[in-house]
Design a protein around this motif. Structure first.
Motif, mmCIF file in Angstrom:
data_model
loop_
_atom_site.group_PDB
_atom_site.id
_atom_site.type_symbol
_atom_site.label_atom_id
_atom_site.label_comp_id
_atom_site.label_asym_id
_atom_site.label_seq_id
_atom_site.Cartn_x
_atom_site.Cartn_y
_atom_site.Cartn_z
ATOM 1 N N UNK A 59 12.597 54.105 47.851
ATOM 2 C CA UNK A 59 13.073 54.752 46.630
ATOM 3 C C UNK A 59 11.946 54.875 45.612
ATOM 4 N N UNK A 60 11.144 53.828 45.474
ATOM 5 C CA UNK A 60 9.999 53.879 44.563
ATOM 6 C C UNK A 60 9.064 55.012 44.973
ATOM 7 N N UNK A 61 8.804 55.129 46.265
ATOM 8 C CA UNK A 61 7.932 56.190 46.775
ATOM 9 C C UNK A 61 8.476 57.572 46.420
ATOM 10 N N UNK A 62 9.787 57.735 46.584
ATOM 11 C CA UNK A 62 10.408 59.024 46.241
ATOM 12 C C UNK A 62 10.214 59.345 44.767
ATOM 13 N N UNK A 63 10.392 58.342 43.905
ATOM 14 C CA UNK A 63 10.294 58.564 42.458
ATOM 15 C C UNK A 63 8.874 58.863 41.988
ATOM 16 N N UNK A 64 7.874 58.356 42.708
ATOM 17 C CA UNK A 64 6.482 58.573 42.272
ATOM 18 C C UNK A 64 5.746 59.582 43.158
#
Length: 157
Positions: A26-31
């Motif tokens: 999820x962090x990867x998707x957001x950044x």
């Protein structure tokens, strides 16, 4: 390390400060990075000491610590040993944070207690070291939020 933080690093910091338990996917998707690149960036920020830990935010009132106060301590003059105060700060779980400051007050402490009597006991233990001024916290207008992206850094799209 401040100079080497880019916009993506700042975006990662903003997200993990908001939710320290965010999954890497999820962090990867957001950044806008792959999960592996994001994981590597987070590990690099941890290794460099930029990310120093992950904590749960606890509602003090629900744990019985409804009285929150800021205590300012004016420690005696030059040559005073600070180790006894540091020991007390470590021993008293009611003392949530202690900052050594400049100006008239040498220390500013954030204290949570179960009652006014409990607060008085903590303040009395601090008063052994110097003059105290205590302010009760009525509400948290802006809870601690950590550093934000500097204006000079453009966040990723």
């Amino acid at each position: 390390m401040t100079e080497s933080l880019d916009a993506t690093d700042w975006a990662i910091l903003a997200e993990v400060q908001q939710d320290g338990r965010i999954p890497f996917t999820e962090l990867a998707r957001r950044v806008n990075l792959s999960a592996s690149a994001t994981t590597e960036r987070v590990r690099r920020l941890e290794t460099a000491g930029v990310i120093t830990g992950y904590r749960a935010e606890v509602d003090l009132e629900r744990t019985g610590y409804a009285v929150l106060a800021v205590v300012r301590l004016k420690y005696p003059g030059p040559g005073t040993r600070h180790e006894p105060l540091r020991r007390l700060v470590e021993e008293r779980p009611e003392i949530l944070e202690c900052l050594r400051t400049t100006g008239d007050d040498c220390y500013v402490l954030k204290v949570a207690t179960t009652s006014m009597g409990h607060l008085e006991e903590v303040v009395d233990s601090l008063a052994r070291f110097g003059s105290t001024t205590t302010n009760l916290v009525l509400s948290r207008t802006l809870p601690f939020r950590g550093p934000r992206v500097p204006r000079a850094v453009t966040p990723p799209l």
